[in-house]
Write an enzyme that holds these catalytic residues in place. Sequence first.
Site, PDB file in Angstrom:
ATOM      1  N   ARG A 102      57.525 -37.240  79.991  1.00  0.00           N
ATOM      2  CA  ARG A 102      57.341 -38.511  80.679  1.00  0.00           C
ATOM      3  C   ARG A 102      58.349 -38.686  81.813  1.00  0.00           C
ATOM      4  NH1 ARG A 102      57.283 -42.713  76.365  1.00  0.00           N
ATOM      5  NH2 ARG A 102      55.749 -41.518  75.254  1.00  0.00           N
ATOM      6  N   ASP A 122      46.844 -38.167  81.526  1.00  0.00           N
ATOM      7  CA  ASP A 122      46.911 -38.779  80.200  1.00  0.00           C
ATOM      8  C   ASP A 122      46.080 -37.951  79.227  1.00  0.00           C
ATOM      9  OD1 ASP A 122      45.941 -40.975  78.042  1.00  0.00           O
ATOM     10  OD2 ASP A 122      47.838 -41.564  78.940  1.00  0.00           O
TER      11      ASP A 122
END
Length: 353
Positions: free
Chosen positions: A38, A87
């Site tokens: 991330r 994602d």
Amino acid sequence: MENDDLILPKDFPKLKNDTFLCACHGQETNHVPVWCMRQAGRYLPEFREFRAGKDFFETCRSPAACCELTLQPLRRFPFDAAIIFSDILVIPQAMGMDVQMVAGKGPTFPEPLKEPEDLLLLQPKVDVNKELGYVFKAITLTRHKLDGKVPLIGFTGAPWTLMAYMIEGGGSTTHSKAKRWLYRHPEASHKLLKMLTDVIVEYLLGQVAAGAQALQVFESHAGCLGPVEFQEFSLPYLRDIARKVKDQLKESGQDVPMIVFAKDGHYGLEDLSQSHYEVVGLDWTIDPRSARERTGGKVSLQGNMDPCALYAPKERISEIVKKMLEGFGTRGYIANLGHGLYPDMDPENDHVL
């Protein structure tokens, strides 16, 4: 290269920093490579500014936006790898499910799978180029724009993790609805896991064809399975993915390292180290020395600093990193966090890594 739509997955700039790839293969490196899960995320003010007012999945479907978000952390930090902004839930979308990102709640499936007959609502065959071509375009564009600075990682969610989302309808602390399927509908569970595996293999091969130089498989929900359920409903599919992707790539003479990250799956460490992946990613609940012993030098290791350690003062972070390096050793090791960066973290603390 003015028209981004015309960029093709060929004639990529020469790679200038292969430290991360060398570490994946267990080779000697001049320094320990670093990247963060991330790393393209809400902790960066420029990320929040760029994403303001935009729908999350619309952003995911824009190759130019994904490219920009992927590059942002590299302008700030000397990371040794980039990971494409996307994602894991684009796969359920490609299979025909509606997934929305709801503010304050996270990913939400308005109509999750409830009973085995709901599997009939899913696309039995997915044309990944048609349904997920926007990810491939983002990867190709980003490879060109990186200009060989560092390698680009592609990724996917693992079958069990995606199945859990598809049945729970979003995040969950117990995953009791998804686990109910495992115990009450084992055949339907295996059918769904196999469907997901088939799409994932094609998706990962498409990412490599588009320019991805390494691949990570996120089994984010391994921790809610016990060892027996992991052996039946997770591990076989993780192995299938790696084996099938590698077999296909071998035919074209490609060697792309693969990383498996099974969060909280420490009970499966020995099995994961013999699952055809070059690298096993670790969360912060595993002692580095113990991980080295249990994997027996079969794989490189990645991880595993507690993301919350980044809330500490810089001197304390330096101590934690030093201790982590001593535990892992410097060969066959990629420094990372044991999970993703959190939105309220101070970007300046990343520099200490």
